[in-house]
Design an enzyme around this catalytic site. Structure first.
Site, short mmCIF file in Angstrom:
data_model
loop_
_atom_site.label_atom_id
_atom_site.label_comp_id
_atom_site.label_asym_id
_atom_site.label_seq_id
_atom_site.Cartn_x
_atom_site.Cartn_y
_atom_site.Cartn_z
CG ASP A 129 10.94 8.81 64.50
OD1 ASP A 129 10.44 8.48 63.43
OD2 ASP A 129 10.44 8.64 65.62
CG LEU B 22 -15.49 18.50 67.43
CD1 LEU B 22 -16.29 17.92 68.58
CD2 LEU B 22 -16.09 19.84 66.99
CD GLU C 44 -24.56 18.77 70.59
OE1 GLU C 44 -23.90 17.84 70.10
OE2 GLU C 44 -25.22 19.58 69.91
CE LYS D 295 -14.99 14.44 71.34
NZ LYS D 295 -14.77 13.05 70.98
CB CYS E 266 10.15 -19.50 87.44
SG CYS E 266 8.67 -19.63 86.44
#
Ligand code: IVH
Length: 701
Positions: free
Chosen positions: A35, A86, A115, A117, A410
């Site tokens: 990577d 955009l 406007e 979105k 637990c």
């Protein structure tokens, strides 16, 4: 400035090399570099191209990320005019910087149109002589999927246009979305039928649009707002965007009523803040505002980069944050015994839904955030739908609030010890008899990525276990119709459907059975490889280490995990129950068997660090097969960062941007179960802390 030959050549070498590694990574599943090495190549190329914009080529990988695409049952449609993306602005400063940048490209003063979105899916509608001929999804921008039959069922979509001088060909772009009322109604129906709830309206809309049967799309009540023409042959000459929108309205297209003309950047910012304030009272989801240059002549002068026009920008709302009180910290037990602490909050409405629970991941995370019972805490919905406790408001901390301590036992009725092994981040309940684990295992077995038993969700399994009809997944196959009908909230039809669903699951391919067994590290990819290579569950159980390791993608850790699983007597007993019930234990999965459900459409993933059960390419393939995307770098648009061992700078970046991080187990779960459902307002519940064990844990030292 003339760019030196060395720089031009270096950039081209880098491009070639990145293309080559993209192909290795996405095309052949055989990456050659880590990577970090890949990132370094991309960073170097980006740096060269930023410094010398004139050397950027249209086919440079920086212009188009080389990601794989998911298989699709819909045919491909080429858009006449590409559907662009955009660029984003995340603050007033970035918005103003955009305005100033484009201001330098033209001489006349710019006016804008603002406007909402819409948070749905972009669609392109193609009309010939006023008749709808095709509807396509955005896809990669150049071509998308043909969803005409489904789109025709949306009542907002005009089949024929009205008015005179209609263009011979017209593409109209808009957003298909699911109004909140339809979304609530859909989830109510899903819940009643014992089916999975949709996480948010965008996912639900995506699912509805990709149905094979258009009557299903019709029943999901989608809506549409149009915001932009694409190709247009003939029709009137238009000079401004607002004029265009009026024209579209006249033709019969639905156009959002909140769109405004804006005189300057102050007005633009005012519009963005107004939209943000009113976002929850619109009846549908928006995730920002889109600001566009009004004059079409100015737009032409400004032009576009290869991915986005310069004349528009998306102002993205910051993730919403709210404060609330942390009532308790509890621990939930997963099917592998993993104990996950989670915050029980005073329910608070944030990011479009009520949040009552939020995961705290593990002991170190609680310590790092230092959240204490009784604290006022900041809660945020990061990028996606998973709520997150950001941290405490220290100034409001009550005197005497103590640091939280991980419980020693637990929360189930057996109270066996919770242990955290050296080098592990998680505590685990080590008891094989833990009832919570058992229930979780059955839920997992029945879930969509495993045996996919229709109508058998979390609540139903809980009922079956509580009624002592089921102890493990094998018992499901001996549950009778009469036993089911005797349960609460179980009608005759539901009972019959459930019995049928269980019966049908006997035919599931071996790979699904293997996933359902819940062997650690054996996710869908490993399961399929094992089923194909060894062909029968008994052969997998009896295979030597060498035979298992010879299977593609199976390494020593998975081998060890498979071995360990088959030595546990209760697991062996489970297999015998499945066998005598007639569950299919032979493979492989049919070659052209069901493709994965598209549960990750619209989600973007970044991988960092090494995973145990997946190579990088397997993880990428698992995501893309479900409709998700893998990208190389973390941005605010990233839905999830999958964090493995020794993560790199991408994790830091995810942290900075508040992007949801998943560890390997969380990733596996996401693949199998799909993204989490939104908590229900009245009965707050998150998918991460599944069905928390009810017992309370130690609050303080
Ligand atoms: S205009 C070239 N207007 O946002 C301009 N897009 O982030 C193309 N969207 O793919 C888009 N509301 O799905 C535009 N009022 C609006 C929008 C809008 C939502 C979506 C659209 C687009 C995405 C880009």
């Amino acid at each position: 400035m003339v760019v030196s030959k060395e720089i031009v050549e270096r950039a081209e070498t880098l491009r070639e090399s990145i293309r080559y590694h993209n192909e290795r990574y996405f095309g052949q599943d055989e990456p050659e570099v880590s990577d970090a090495e890949y990132d370094a190549l991309v960073r170097e190329l980006l740096a060269l191209e930023t410094e010398h914009p004139e050397i950027v080529t249209a086919d440079s990988p920086t212009q188009r990320p080389g990601v794989g695409t998911a298989p699709t049952p819909f045919s491909e449609v080429r858009h006449i005019q590409p559907m662009m993306s955009l660029d984003n602005a995340f603050s007033r400063d970035e918005l103003v910087a955009w305005g100033q940048r484009i201001g330098r490209l033209v001489t006349e003063t710019i006016t804008y149109v603002g406007e909402p979105k819409l948070d749905g899916l972009a669609i392109s509608l193609q009309y010939e002589d006023g008749k709808l001929v095709r509807a396509a999804t955005r896809g990669n921008g150049e071509s998308g999927e043909d969803v005409t039959a489904n789109v025709r069922t949306i009542t907002d979509v005009p089949e024929r246009l009205t008015g005179r001088s209609l263009p011979a060909v017209l593409e109209v772009r808009g957003e298909v979305f699911m109004p909140l009322s339809s979304f609530d109604e859909l989830n109510r129906r899903q819940g009643e039928a014992g089916l999975r709830l949709f996480a948010n309206p965008r996912n639900a809309a995506a699912g509805a649009l990709r149905q094979i049967d258009p009557t299903v799309t019709a029943s999901r009540q989608l809506s549409l707002f149009c915001y932009q023409p694409g190709a247009k042959e003939g029709g009137p000459r238009l000079r401004t965007h607002h004029e265009t929108l009026e024209w579209l309205t006249g033709l019969g297209f639905p156009v959002n009523p909140h769109i405004e003309q804006l005189a300057d950047l102050d007005a633009v910012y005012g519009f963005c803040t107004r939209m943000e304030q009113s976002r929850h009272s619109l009846g549908y989801e928006i995730d920002g505002a889109v600001v566009k240059v009004d004059s079409l002549a100015q737009r032409d002068e400004m032009g576009a980069t290869s991915r986005a026009p310069r004349w528009a920008v998306a102002y993205k709302f910051p993730p919403e944050e709210k404060t609330t009180v942390l009532r308790e910290i509890m621990v939930s037990i997963g099917r592998t015994g993993r104990a996950t602490p989670f915050a029980v909050l005073e329910p608070v409405f944030v990011g479009g839904s009520t949040v009552g629970l939020a995961t705290l991941h593990n002991e170190d995370e609680v310590a790092r955030k230092d959240v204490r019972v009784g604290d006022t805490v900041i809660v945020r919905k990061a990028g996606d739908v998973i709520p997150e406790v950001v941290g405490p408001v220290i100034s409001k901390r009550k005197k005497g609030a103590r640091r939280w301590k991980f419980p020693v036992s637990c929360p189930c009725e057996l109270h066996q010890p919770l242990v955290r092994l050296d080098g592990e981040a998680n505590h685990r309940c080590v008891s094989a008899d833990c009832p919570v684990q058992r229930e979780q295992k059955v839920i997992y077995f029945a879930s969509r990525g495993a045996m996919d038993i229709e109508g058998l969700g979390e609540e139903r399994v809980h009922q079956l276990v509580a009624a002592e009809l089921v102890q493990d997944a094998g018992d499901l196959y001996s549950v009778t119709n009469e036993q089911l009908v005797a349960l609460e909230r179980m009608g005759e039809i539901s009972a019959r459907n459930l019995v049928n669903g269980i019966e049908q699951s006997k035919q599931q391919p071996l790979a699904r059975v293997l996933v359902g067994l819940g062997i650690r590290h054996v996710g869908p990819t490993a399961a399929r490889a094992l089923a194909v290579a060894l062909g029968h569950l008994d052969r997998i159980a009896g295979a030597s280490d060498e035979e298992l390791e010879a299977v593609d993608g199976i390494g020593p850790i998975i081998v060890q995990s498979i071995r360990a699983w088959f030595t546990v007597p209760t697991n062996r007993a489970l297999i015998e129950k499945l066998r005598s019930a007639g569950v299919n234990l032979t493979g492989p999965a049919p070659a052209q068997g069901p493709t994965e459900e598209q549960t990750l459409v619209g989600r973007t993933f970044v991988l960092t660090g090494g995973l145990e059960a997946f190579t990088r390419d397997e993880a990428a393939a698992a995501v893309t097969a479900r409709g998700g995307k893998i990208t190389g770098s973390v941005s605010k648009k990233t839905s999830f960062v999958i964090v493995g061992e020794n993560p790199g700078s991408k994790q830091v970046r995810a942290e900075e941007l508040g992007v949801t991080q998943l560890d390997e187990e969380g990733f596996q779960r996401l693949l199998v179960e799909g993204p989490p459902a939104e908590p229900e307002p009245e009965r707050a519940k998150t998918a991460k802390p599944k069905k928390p064990a009810k017992a309370k844990t130690a609050k303080e030292d």
